[in-house]
Design a protein around this motif. Sequence first.
Motif, PDB file in Angstrom:
ATOM      1  N   PHE A  63      -8.663  -7.014   0.393  1.00 26.23           N
ATOM      2  CA  PHE A  63      -8.871  -7.121   1.827  1.00 26.23           C
ATOM      3  C   PHE A  63      -7.516  -7.058   2.517  1.00 26.23           C
ATOM      4  O   PHE A  63      -6.510  -7.500   1.959  1.00 26.23           O
ATOM      5  N   LEU A  64      -7.493  -6.519   3.722  1.00 26.01           N
ATOM      6  CA  LEU A  64      -6.272  -6.459   4.518  1.00 26.01           C
ATOM      7  C   LEU A  64      -6.440  -7.387   5.711  1.00 26.01           C
ATOM      8  O   LEU A  64      -7.347  -7.205   6.522  1.00 26.01           O
ATOM      9  N   LEU A  65      -5.574  -8.381   5.809  1.00 28.82           N
ATOM     10  CA  LEU A  65      -5.565  -9.315   6.923  1.00 28.82           C
ATOM     11  C   LEU A  65      -4.426  -8.920   7.845  1.00 28.82           C
ATOM     12  O   LEU A  65      -3.296  -8.745   7.394  1.00 28.82           O
ATOM     13  N   ALA A  66      -4.727  -8.729   9.134  1.00 35.92           N
ATOM     14  CA  ALA A  66      -3.715  -8.267  10.083  1.00 35.92           C
ATOM     15  C   ALA A  66      -3.737  -9.108  11.347  1.00 35.92           C
ATOM     16  O   ALA A  66      -4.788  -9.588  11.772  1.00 35.92           O
ATOM     17  N   THR A  67      -2.553  -9.266  11.945  1.00 35.27           N
ATOM     18  CA  THR A  67      -2.446  -9.958  13.226  1.00 35.27           C
ATOM     19  C   THR A  67      -2.365  -8.926  14.340  1.00 35.27           C
ATOM     20  O   THR A  67      -2.132  -7.746  14.085  1.00 35.27           O
TER      21      THR A  67
END
Length: 110
Positions: A63-67
């Motif tokens: 999974f890619l978590l981005a702000t």
Amino acid sequence: MCSLCGVIGGNEHWTDAVARPGVYTRNVERFDRRRERARRVSAANRVLSAFGMSLSDWQGSSFLLATRTGKNEIIEDLGHLWPAAERLSGRACDPLDPVLIARLEEGRHG
């Protein structure tokens, strides 16, 4: 109670490694696996939006978590989501915060 799926207990109930009835396991068909991952990403994004972050399924294996500011981190499974969210935001991200849960419930019903 988990604000993402309503299950009482720790966050292990929705990591990919744990097999429970009605919850994703590695033995389900590929179509069901993709649908379940998409449902989990959607549920996580409802909560993460309150912290200025978003989650996306990255190639079906991570999974890619981005702000919103462009920081991002690849996480292996959803069991590592909240520690990664805290690292990226630099603050506590509690998905069980009663104020957050109330706000999410208002948005769901309002």
